[in-house]
Design an enzyme around this catalytic site. Structure first.
Site, PDB file in Angstrom:
ATOM      1  N   LYS A  51       0.792  -1.222   0.000  1.00 34.90           N
ATOM      2  CA  LYS A  51       0.000   0.000   0.000  1.00 34.90           C
ATOM      3  C   LYS A  51       0.832   1.283   0.000  1.00 34.90           C
ATOM      4  O   LYS A  51       0.290   2.359  -0.232  1.00 34.90           O
ATOM      5  CB  LYS A  51      -0.966   0.012   1.179  1.00 34.90           C
ATOM      6  CG  LYS A  51      -1.912  -1.164   1.236  1.00 34.90           C
ATOM      7  CD  LYS A  51      -2.835  -1.278   0.056  1.00 34.90           C
ATOM      8  CE  LYS A  51      -3.883  -0.212   0.018  1.00 34.90           C
ATOM      9  NZ  LYS A  51      -4.982  -0.555  -0.920  1.00 34.90           N
TER      10      LYS A  51
HETATM   11  C1  PLP Z   1      -2.543  -7.122   4.096  1.00 34.45           C
HETATM   12  C2  PLP Z   1      -3.206  -6.660   2.834  1.00 34.45           C
HETATM   13  N1  PLP Z   1      -3.276  -7.511   1.809  1.00 34.45           N
HETATM   14  C3  PLP Z   1      -3.896  -7.184   0.667  1.00 34.45           C
HETATM   15  C4  PLP Z   1      -4.471  -5.941   0.493  1.00 34.45           C
HETATM   16  C5  PLP Z   1      -5.242  -5.687  -0.768  1.00 34.45           C
HETATM   17  O1  PLP Z   1      -4.729  -4.710  -1.570  1.00 34.45           O
HETATM   18  P1  PLP Z   1      -5.676  -3.835  -2.475  1.00 34.45           P
HETATM   19  O2  PLP Z   1      -6.370  -2.845  -1.590  1.00 34.45           O
HETATM   20  O3  PLP Z   1      -4.746  -3.186  -3.429  1.00 34.45           O
HETATM   21  O4  PLP Z   1      -6.682  -4.720  -3.148  1.00 34.45           O
HETATM   22  C6  PLP Z   1      -4.383  -5.004   1.524  1.00 34.45           C
HETATM   23  C7  PLP Z   1      -4.986  -3.679   1.389  1.00 34.45           C
HETATM   24  O5  PLP Z   1      -4.975  -2.859   2.283  1.00 34.45           O
HETATM   25  C8  PLP Z   1      -3.747  -5.377   2.729  1.00 34.45           C
HETATM   26  O6  PLP Z   1      -3.674  -4.531   3.767  1.00 34.45           O
END
Ligand code: PLP
Length: 327
Positions: A51
């Protein structure tokens, strides 16, 4: 600061260290499979997650539009990782950050945010909510409080679920990096798999990869029982894959770049995260484990000599208070 000399080996701030993460082959976990699993090490970003890229891009685009002015206040709903990325960028750029999150998220996440100087507002879970499990209902409460705070504090909200800068960050950086690191050859990458929270990572990377090779299968990973993209009824909103799987198709979803879905159980994600730590030396979180579990399944069906790429979304250090690595 403007007068300090620059040097090619010195970053002017950690913001310059966001992105450019390594790609690692999981040749021990994937031994004997026809496809090779390649893991993008997003845990190596300064804030320890994928992120950071989205946070920086959201702020920079807002600055350019004039939505965010010097000394301004940023308010965001976050399960932690977006907040950490924003906290880092705000610390360097001189903005105040108010991070609004559910009490159901792990305590490490709040403490890290506070350490970077963010103000953390915790929202109690809905009746019957379990610690460590953030449901769609919990998230609706956090959303309500976030909207109030934007008004009360005259803040600017990145709105990661709706802001096109989120996916744009991954389309401009994560995706092209994966393509270049995997060998930039048509047909080399057979598939890409990633879990969906806001969808920014999946949509951005899938757009970049498909622009270079439309044949790459882009597969959305969902927690078993919380699979809206697969079109299934939500039976397990309280899964353990924090940061993803909110039980609704995200508003910025792009079905054009999604070729299919795979569901991963909590147990499979945990098993993969433990195997990653113990056999590959990579400490990632629940969603990184889920991504690798899905990628290993895809690699079993891949043509020999091709690659399946996926994402180590964040560092496993964020989950030491949970059951991810055992008691
Ligand atoms: C630990 C974790 N994995 C996956 C994601 C998913 O990413 P995205 O928001 O780009 O779909 C996030 C998003 O905050 C996350 O915190």
């Amino acid at each position: 600061m403007a007068n300090l000399p620059t040097h090619p080996h010195i970053a002017a701030s950690v913001l310059e260290l966001i992105g450019g993460t390594p790609l690692v082959a999981l040749d021990r976990l994937g031994a004997g499979l026809p496809g090779r699993v390649l893991l993008k090490m997003e845990l190596a970003n300064p804030g320890g997650s994928v992120k950071d890229r989205a946070a920086l891009r959201c702020l920079e685009d807002a600055e350019q539009r004039g939505d965010l002015r010097p000394g301004g206040t940023v308010v965001e709903l976050t399960s932690g990782n977006m907040g950490i990325g924003l906290a880092i960028a705000c610390a360097i750029k001189g903005y105040r950050l108010i991070a609004v999150m559910s009490e159901g998220n792990s305590p490490e996440r709040r403490r890290v945010l506070a350490a970077y100087g963010a103000e953390v507002i915790l929202v109690p879970q809905a009746a019957g909510g379990l610690p460590g499990k953030v449901s769609g209902e919990d998230l609706a409460l956090v959303e309500e409080r976030t909207r109030e705070l934007v008004q009360e504090r005259n803040g600017w909200r990145p709105d990661q679920f709706r802001n096109p800068s989120n996916a744009a960050a991954h389309e401009a950086t994560t995706g092209p990096e994966v393509w270049a690191q995997a060998g930039s050859t048509l047909g080399t990458i057979w598939a890409f798999a990633a879990i969906v929270g806001t969808g920014g990572t999946f949509v951005g990377v899938a757009r970049a990869l498909k622009a270079r090779d439309p044949g790459i299968r882009c597969v959305a990973v969902e927690p078993a029982g919380a699979e809206p993209i697969a079109g299934r009824p939500i039976t397990r909103p309280g899964h353990k894959l924090q940061g993803a799987g909110y039980g609704e198709i995200p508003p910025a979803w792009d079905s054009e770049v999604c070729d299919g879905t795979l569901a991963v159980t909590d147990a499979e994600a945990i098993k993969a995260a433990r195997a990653l730590a113990q056999r590959e030396g990579i400490l990632t979180g629940f969603t990184g484990g889920a991504n690798v579990a899905a990628a290993l399944r895809l690699a079993a069906d891949a043509p020999p000599g091709t690659a399946v790429t996926t994402i180590a979304s964040d560092t496993g250090l964020r989950y030491l208070s949970t059951d991810l690595f055992g008691e």
